[in-house]
Design an enzyme around this catalytic site. Structure first.
Site, PDB file in Angstrom:
ATOM      1  N   GLY A  64     -58.303  35.382 -30.449  1.00  0.00           N
ATOM      2  CA  GLY A  64     -57.382  35.282 -29.471  1.00  0.00           C
ATOM      3  C   GLY A  64     -57.482  33.853 -29.751  1.00  0.00           C
ATOM      4  O   GLY A  64     -56.790  33.184 -27.947  1.00  0.00           O
ATOM      5  N   THR A  70     -43.810  25.523 -38.310  1.00  0.00           N
ATOM      6  CA  THR A  70     -42.725  25.819 -39.103  1.00  0.00           C
ATOM      7  C   THR A  70     -43.272  27.012 -41.136  1.00  0.00           C
ATOM      8  O   THR A  70     -42.551  27.239 -42.007  1.00  0.00           O
ATOM      9  CB  THR A  70     -43.630  24.547 -39.779  1.00  0.00           C
ATOM     10  OG1 THR A  70     -44.994  24.224 -39.774  1.00  0.00           O
ATOM     11  CG2 THR A  70     -43.085  23.390 -39.496  1.00  0.00           C
ATOM     12  N   ASP A  71     -44.436  27.347 -40.441  1.00  0.00           N
ATOM     13  CA  ASP A  71     -44.400  28.945 -41.962  1.00  0.00           C
ATOM     14  C   ASP A  71     -43.152  29.215 -41.791  1.00  0.00           C
ATOM     15  O   ASP A  71     -43.178  29.942 -42.952  1.00  0.00           O
ATOM     16  CB  ASP A  71     -46.245  29.108 -41.941  1.00  0.00           C
ATOM     17  CG  ASP A  71     -46.282  30.031 -40.908  1.00  0.00           C
ATOM     18  OD1 ASP A  71     -45.737  30.166 -39.838  1.00  0.00           O
ATOM     19  OD2 ASP A  71     -47.346  30.583 -40.686  1.00  0.00           O
ATOM     20  N   ASP A 114     -52.372  31.232 -41.809  1.00  0.00           N
ATOM     21  CA  ASP A 114     -53.889  31.410 -41.523  1.00  0.00           C
ATOM     22  C   ASP A 114     -53.944  31.881 -43.194  1.00  0.00           C
ATOM     23  O   ASP A 114     -55.231  31.478 -43.766  1.00  0.00           O
ATOM     24  CB  ASP A 114     -53.964  32.324 -40.635  1.00  0.00           C
ATOM     25  CG  ASP A 114     -52.813  32.925 -39.546  1.00  0.00           C
ATOM     26  OD1 ASP A 114     -52.656  31.206 -39.168  1.00  0.00           O
ATOM     27  OD2 ASP A 114     -52.457  32.968 -38.414  1.00  0.00           O
TER      28      ASP A 114
HETATM   29  C1  GLA Z   1     -50.574  31.544 -35.859  1.00  0.00           C
HETATM   30  C2  GLA Z   1     -49.642  32.599 -36.856  1.00  0.00           C
HETATM   31  C3  GLA Z   1     -48.795  31.503 -37.988  1.00  0.00           C
HETATM   32  C4  GLA Z   1     -48.260  30.574 -37.978  1.00  0.00           C
HETATM   33  C5  GLA Z   1     -49.117  29.389 -36.735  1.00  0.00           C
HETATM   34  C6  GLA Z   1     -48.300  28.707 -35.977  1.00  0.00           C
HETATM   35  O1  GLA Z   1     -50.968  31.215 -36.227  1.00  0.00           O
HETATM   36  O2  GLA Z   1     -50.396  33.811 -37.256  1.00  0.00           O
HETATM   37  O3  GLA Z   1     -48.412  32.187 -39.443  1.00  0.00           O
HETATM   38  O4  GLA Z   1     -46.812  30.730 -37.200  1.00  0.00           O
HETATM   39  O5  GLA Z   1     -49.111  31.095 -35.203  1.00  0.00           O
HETATM   40  O6  GLA Z   1     -47.444  27.923 -36.340  1.00  0.00           O
END
Ligand code: GLA
Length: 355
Positions: A115, A29-30, A166
């Site tokens: 990862g 969603t970000d 994140d």
């Molecule tokens: C990864 C990306 C985030 C986000 C998530 C999915 O962690 O780094 O920015 O898009 O996937 O929610």
């Protein structure tokens, strides 16, 4: 003041810790200007930095757990792959943001598996950033600007078109707290994560992912295409009716985003009401949508979610970008998670350490 000149000199050493994160709900969603509910975990990356005298500025970096090193000019680092891209990217982006770096030796030590969907990358970027900033004395950079700088490192240096989830979780995390993040306004609201005797655990699927090479960038392109077809700026502006007019697979992708934003709001309400079974059901619904609509699950991730359910999880869902990584499970007090699952609790956000 005369006689106090030495206190104005930048520090010779600095150190910083930045945590990984678990996203309770609100996945993919970000970058769609939506909502998410992550928390910082207690495991993270520590960077120790020492200023050196040589000019022009060079950075010498050692990744302790890998037994590898790197060396590059701070002003204009050549491009590389792997962990070195993060270090070079952070140094270059800081210089570009008018933080003039001295030569420095950096020691990086991490305890977040790479990862595994726990955001080892953001932890490394943010710890590097804070440690390097710490060598330069006070800077006007706000936490959200640091998150944006680190996201540029992912996008432009590592090649993963990730959003801000994140980095914001890592920078704003706090003990016993989840963060309701609105990626349109970039407002971050603390949400008390009172679980009583319930537990949250992560179970590693054992499958490693890299956002630069998985289907992550493709999902992001698909969301952009759905927006163009709907004539909107971001999927935050889409509703169920609009989404129903899209061709497949864009309808499934957009539908996940619209429903996932609603699930974030529902999860905030469930936490406020201490209704943990309701939270569990939302985790399951999020996982089903990530698997069936967003199509970012894998057989190894499904097997991991199933193990959590067989152990009695009240809800389980893949966390992070998917295509491997970890699965989060919510357990009531009377249920025992698998012995190889790791309990996760919300811990403090990124901070400097005594050097
Ligand atoms: C990864 C990306 C985030 C986000 C998530 C999915 O962690 O780094 O920015 O898009 O996937 O929610």
């Amino acid at each position: 003041m005369p006689g106090e000149r030495s206190s104005e000199l930048p520090p010779r050493r600095s150190a910083a810790f930045a945590p990984g994160r678990v996203n309770l709900i609100g996945e993919h969603t970000d970058y769609n200007e939506g909502l998410a509910l992550p928390f910082a975990i207690r495991q993270g990356v520590t960077v120790k930095a020492q200023a050196l005298a040589c000019k022009p500025a060079r950075i010498f970096a050692q990744a302790g757990d890998l037994g590898e090193s790197d060396e590059f000019p701070a002003a204009d680092p050549p491009r590389v792959d792997g962990w070195r891209a993060f270090v070079r990217g952070v140094a270059a982006e800081l210089q570009r943001t008018a933080v003039p770096l001295p030569s420095a030796r950096l020691q990086i030590a991490g305890e977040v598996p790479r990862g595994a969907g726990l955001s080892s990358s953001a932890a490394m970027e943010v710890a590097l950033c804070l440690a390097l900033i710490g060598l330069c004395g006070p800077t006007p950079l706000h936490r959200t600007e640091i998150a944006q700088l680190c996201a540029r490192v992912e996008n432009d240096w590592v090649g993963a078109q990730t959003g801000l989830l994140d980095q914001l979780a890592c920078l704003y995390g706090a003990p016993d707290t989840a963060l309701r993040i609105d990626f349109r306004s970039l407002s971050v609201q603390p949400v008390p994560l009172g679980l009583g005797n319930w537990r949250l655990v992560v179970l590693d699927s054992g499958e490693r992912h890299s956002h630069a090479s998985s289907g992550y960038n493709e999902r992001r392109r698909e969301c952009g295409k759905a927006c163009r077809l709907l004539g909107i700026h971001s999927l935050r502006d889409a509703d169920r009716d609009a989404v129903a007019s899209l061709p497949q697979p864009l309808r499934r992708r957009a539908s996940h985003v619209v429903e996932e934003n609603l699930r974030v709001e529902a999860a905030v309400s469930a936490l406020a009401a201490q209704d943990l079974p309701a939270l569990g059901a939302l985790l399951d619904a999020s996982h089903a949508s990530l698997r069936d609509c967003y199509e970012v699950s894998t057989p190894a991730v499904e097997a991991t979610a199933q193990r959590l359910h067989e152990a009695g999880a009240a809800g389980a869902r893949l966390i992070g970008g998917g295509f491997g990584g970890s699965v989060l499970g919510l357990f009531a007090p009377n249920a025992a998670p698998p012995t190889d699952a790791r309990e996760v609790r919300p811990g403090p956000g990124a901070h400097t350490l005594p050097a």
